[in-house]
Design a protein around this motif. Sequence first.
Motif, PDB file in Angstrom:
ATOM      1  N   THR A  71    -131.241 -33.726 101.212  1.00 10.69           N
ATOM      2  CA  THR A  71    -130.373 -33.807 100.030  1.00 10.69           C
ATOM      3  C   THR A  71    -129.070 -34.516 100.363  1.00 10.69           C
ATOM      4  O   THR A  71    -128.581 -35.348  99.590  1.00 10.69           O
ATOM      5  CB  THR A  71    -130.083 -32.400  99.488  1.00 10.69           C
ATOM      6  OG1 THR A  71    -131.314 -31.755  99.155  1.00 10.69           O
ATOM      7  CG2 THR A  71    -129.192 -32.456  98.260  1.00 10.69           C
ATOM      8  N   GLN A 129    -129.353 -38.496 100.461  1.00  7.27           N
ATOM      9  CA  GLN A 129    -129.844 -39.254  99.310  1.00  7.27           C
ATOM     10  C   GLN A 129    -129.069 -40.574  99.161  1.00  7.27           C
ATOM     11  O   GLN A 129    -127.850 -40.609  99.317  1.00  7.27           O
ATOM     12  CB  GLN A 129    -129.733 -38.438  98.034  1.00  7.27           C
ATOM     13  CG  GLN A 129    -130.717 -37.281  97.963  1.00  7.27           C
ATOM     14  CD  GLN A 129    -132.164 -37.759  97.996  1.00  7.27           C
ATOM     15  OE1 GLN A 129    -132.576 -38.578  97.176  1.00  7.27           O
ATOM     16  NE2 GLN A 129    -132.924 -37.263  98.970  1.00  7.27           N
ATOM     17  N   SER A 132    -125.012 -39.386  93.417  1.00  7.99           N
ATOM     18  CA  SER A 132    -125.175 -38.333  92.411  1.00  7.99           C
ATOM     19  C   SER A 132    -126.299 -37.368  92.744  1.00  7.99           C
ATOM     20  O   SER A 132    -126.380 -36.272  92.183  1.00  7.99           O
ATOM     21  CB  SER A 132    -125.440 -38.961  91.035  1.00  7.99           C
ATOM     22  OG  SER A 132    -126.634 -39.728  91.052  1.00  7.99           O
ATOM     23  N   GLU A 133    -127.189 -37.760  93.656  1.00  7.57           N
ATOM     24  CA  GLU A 133    -128.326 -36.917  94.020  1.00  7.57           C
ATOM     25  C   GLU A 133    -128.041 -36.072  95.268  1.00  7.57           C
ATOM     26  O   GLU A 133    -128.887 -35.279  95.686  1.00  7.57           O
ATOM     27  CB  GLU A 133    -129.568 -37.776  94.245  1.00  7.57           C
ATOM     28  CG  GLU A 133    -130.022 -38.511  92.993  1.00  7.57           C
ATOM     29  CD  GLU A 133    -131.190 -39.448  93.249  1.00  7.57           C
ATOM     30  OE1 GLU A 133    -131.586 -40.166  92.323  1.00  7.57           O
ATOM     31  OE2 GLU A 133    -131.702 -39.456  94.389  1.00  7.57           O
TER      32      GLU A 133
END
Length: 637
Positions: A277, A280, A284-285
């Motif tokens: 995570t 990314q 925004s991810e």
Amino acid sequence: MPKGEQEFLLETRNINSPFEPEPGESSTPKQQLQSGSILVSRYSVQEVIGVGGMGSVYRARDLHFPNVVKLVAVKEMINLAPDPLIRQTIVQNFEREANMLATLNHPAIPRIYDYFTNDDRSYLVLEFIHGKDLETVIGDANGFLPEDQVISWSIQLCDVLAYLHGHTPDPIIFRDMKPSNVMINHNGDVILVDFGIAKTFQTGQKGTMIGTEGYSPPEQYRGEATPLADIYSLGATLHHALTRRDPRLEPPFSFSERPVRRINSNVSMELEMVVNTALQYNPSERFSSAAAMKDALMGVARKTGALSKITSALPVKNGAVKPLWSFKCEDEIRGTPLLNQGVLYSGCYDNNLYALNAADGQFMWKYPTDGGIVTRPAFYDNNIFVGSEDKLLHVVNARTGKVVWTYITEGKVRSSPRIAEGHVFFGSDDLYLHAVNLNSGRAVWKYATDGAVHSTPLVVNDLVYVGTESGSFYAVDFRGVMKWRFQAKRAITSSPAFRDQALFFTSLDSTLYSLDLKNGWSIWKFRLGKASVSSPTVTDDYAFVGSSDGFIYCIDIHTAKEVWRFRTDNQVTSSPVVYKDSLYCGSVDGNLYCLEYRTGRLRWKFESQSAIIGSPVVHDDIVYIGSTDHNIYALFA
């Protein structure tokens, strides 16, 4: 872009990480200072500990402290740019780093002590970190690093990033998170070093493409560094730590092609998901903040069982420590609790002695007296001994809370009982030191002092040592006969500690005393800033004590020299406790402080709602403390 501006960007990029050269960058020393060189008549250079594109980093001794060896790190920048404008800009960038560090106060950020320029060299003088950088730790490891250790470091790094990103008036983006900029000190804690390219963040502002290839996110290559860029770089750092694969040697942004668990199957799926995570491609991810990433890592630690192994090593943002449990009493907690066989016993000024389950804080029983309890309970043969301001020593069954016997004095009992050699020793406001038989509850003897006794007796080598509110300090044998007496200038409320053949206690005359155990002769005196009722604790070669001047002191017991002092925001009447490599002490400012005991460096603090005047108890990585806000708290140590 004009040619001159291109050259300037190349020049400044070379000085951004002076602790080490990047791959392919020359590591040839540039006119390094020799061992023994003295800078500004204060810093004696010992050796080179790092080399970068524009200078070196040295270990040096601060000569302003002749009686102790205080080491510092001296970061050097040699400015040889031919263009005067470029030279001026380089100096300004170096000064910006100094000014930025001067505004920061976090356990994982080195303290800055000095900044100066000599001719074409500028220097930053920083806190010296004993330890290795994470890149070295990864390289030296025999196999993969343990997951729980990496989780601990990553939570600490999230904590310091959250501090930087929340900096006021403007957030600070580190912009160069990588293993070589993460020091692991001798306590196993992380320290973030090299703020050379950190900068304040302003929305919509673009900057220079800068950072370290492999660790920097795609937007940073476009000069768009936001707090989410540091999240990516931290993910890259964790990927490197877990896989031992250096991202600088791989194509940029290719982490998805080498999943963590494919390389290191020991890593949990939960931790791999956190790393993925953070890495990314689209900001925004990623995690929305460092705090969100920290929460995710804490969740991994809870699920994998790593939390119990790492909680004592996690520094947290000041005031953000959450108790495991708390129990509310009916009045102030002024004394120190007792932990025995999984039960926490604590007196309260609501006249009750409480018994709580230490694991969850659940109420078990309470025993009522007719006066406030400020003493620390003692345990012997399944009974709890506690003094009260109702002038009694109460003996209560530890399991049922029922009274076994009481002993009557003629004054309030504010001296905690000490059990030794079949007797319980304690003082009273009736001006006596009492020795009571543990089984019969009858007085064996009473020794008349010249003042109320609030000090807790110390029993060593068949002698009982205790201070009085008149300033006298007594050594009494087991027959109740005085062996010697020492006179301070004011009251001795402090309880004595000892090491080898020396006694240590404080007085309201603002002095920490060291006396010879055998004869009471003064070995040395250390002058505190103000009066003290705090009882010292002695660990290794250090005595730790608080004072009403608001400081916690560390004193070398051999030289009587101050090693460090830590400032709280009010008087320190609490007595320090050392557990493993940390010191715990409360303050009238309402905080419980956790410090590295060798350096006095703040690890964390817990904020109660009122003064903490009692002392903590620490066991199995849990610290228990009472507060005048009526609560008893249990916290991860």
